[in-house]
Design an enzyme around this catalytic site. Structure first.
Site, mmCIF file in Angstrom:
data_model
loop_
_atom_site.group_PDB
_atom_site.id
_atom_site.type_symbol
_atom_site.label_atom_id
_atom_site.label_comp_id
_atom_site.label_asym_id
_atom_site.label_seq_id
_atom_site.Cartn_x
_atom_site.Cartn_y
_atom_site.Cartn_z
ATOM 1 N N TYR A 134 0.770 -1.365 0.047
ATOM 2 C CA TYR A 134 0.213 0.216 0.088
ATOM 3 C C TYR A 134 0.651 0.953 -0.303
ATOM 4 C CZ TYR A 134 -3.246 3.010 1.415
ATOM 5 O OH TYR A 134 -4.496 4.317 1.319
ATOM 6 N N LYS A 163 -1.107 -0.844 -4.044
ATOM 7 C CA LYS A 163 -2.083 -0.315 -3.984
ATOM 8 C C LYS A 163 -1.536 1.264 -4.867
ATOM 9 C CE LYS A 163 -5.966 1.333 -1.215
ATOM 10 N NZ LYS A 163 -6.385 1.602 0.225
#
Length: 307
Positions: A134, A163
């Site tokens: 992330y 992400k």
């Protein structure tokens, strides 16, 4: 683990005493899956993970795995103050039956690349699960640039997806230029999804999907299929809501939207407080305007009354 499609960053529902409302969360998860979501991401920023105890986190994971884990993959976000705590949560997520992990940099400490690489690598090494990195420099102050992502990808086979929440869609094309299809790329900010898909992203960790799953899945599919006019028409309607995902009070705003459409409550745990005054009035105006012009998209009805 299939890293693809619309995966809600699920909100954590709280009862009137601000305890975790596991019953509501089961119904919420079932509803989003019924409306086409391809996985569920638990314990993320939107899930207020920083306010949850370790026991609450594990209970949430077990509940959602039991609810929807046979239908879609359940992903646990891994965030902690220390590397040791992050590793412990990663192992607990695997034991709870999760299919994948979304790995965040450590809370609070903004280290250099040597330190951040060591933190992420330790989590990757500690789990057999497929992992998503992330990257959210806006919120966490740590930026994993494409060249660093390449370095991690060359050393960890279970590093499978990114992400990308830098808000710069050029990052999607930059990662793909260096790694081809080695990693799946997810868009992590709601108001960049159409642009991100155009650059090659094939997944969306979404926020407003907690209130509008049918519209979110429809938008993703239209963009992926290259139906530009239809996608933009839906995007234009959705954007005032999607932009709520990109501001500091995104949790309060998204939970308020859930409450307004009858699929949750606006309750948040302190230090967050529910919005009031001018913020509340403006948010209410945006939501009412969206509902008045809501497009006709088939939606599976929510079967559990919001409390």
């Amino acid at each position: 683990m299939n890293w693809f499609g619309v995966m809600p960053a699920m909100t954590t529902a709280f009862d009137e005493k601000l305890g975790v409302d596991h019953t509501f969360m089961r119904h919420h998860a079932e509803w989003m899956v019924a409306n086409g979501c391809s996985g569920l991401v638990m314990l993320g920023s939107l899930g207020e993970a920083a306010t949850l105890t370790s026991g609450e986190k594990v209970s949430i994971l077990k509940n959602i795995v039991a609810t929807a884990g046979k239908t879609v993959p359940i992903v646990s976000a891994i965030s902690a103050l220390s590397t040791a705590d992050a590793i412990s949560l990663a192992k607990s997520a695997a034991d709870a039956g999760c299919s994948g992990l979304m790995v965040l940099p450590p809370y609070v400490y903004r280290g250099d690349w040597r330190e951040m690489k060591a933190h992420i690598a330790a989590i990757f090494k500690a789990t057999p699960l497929s992992c998503m990195l992330y990257n959210n420099p806006v919120a966490y102050g740590t930026d994993f640039v494409p060249e660093q992502i390449v370095e991690l990808a060359g050393e960890h086979e279970n590093f499978a997806a990114v992400k990308e929440s830098s808000t710069d869609v050029r990052r999607v094309s930059a990662i793909r230029a260096l790694l081809g299809d080695r990693l799946k790329i997810f868009v992590g900010v709601d108001d960049a999804i159409v642009e991100g898909i155009a650059m090659g992203a094939t997944g969306w960790v979404a926020g407003l999907v907690n209130a509008f799953p049918a519209e979110s899945v429809a938008l993703f599919n239209l963009a992926l299929e290259g139906k530009s006019k239809e996608a933009f028409d839906l995007y234009k309607w959705f954007l005032p809501l999607l932009r709520m995902d990109t501001v500091p009070k995104f949790i309060q705003l998204i939970k308020y939207v859930q409450e307004q459409v009858g699929v949750g409550s606006a309750r948040v745990r302190p230090p967050r407080l529910e919005i009031t005054g001018d913020e509340l009035a403006e948010t209410k105006r945006i939501v009412l305007q969206a509902l008045e012009s809501r497009p006709t998209i088939h939606e599976v009805a929510f079967a559990h009354a919001a409390r």
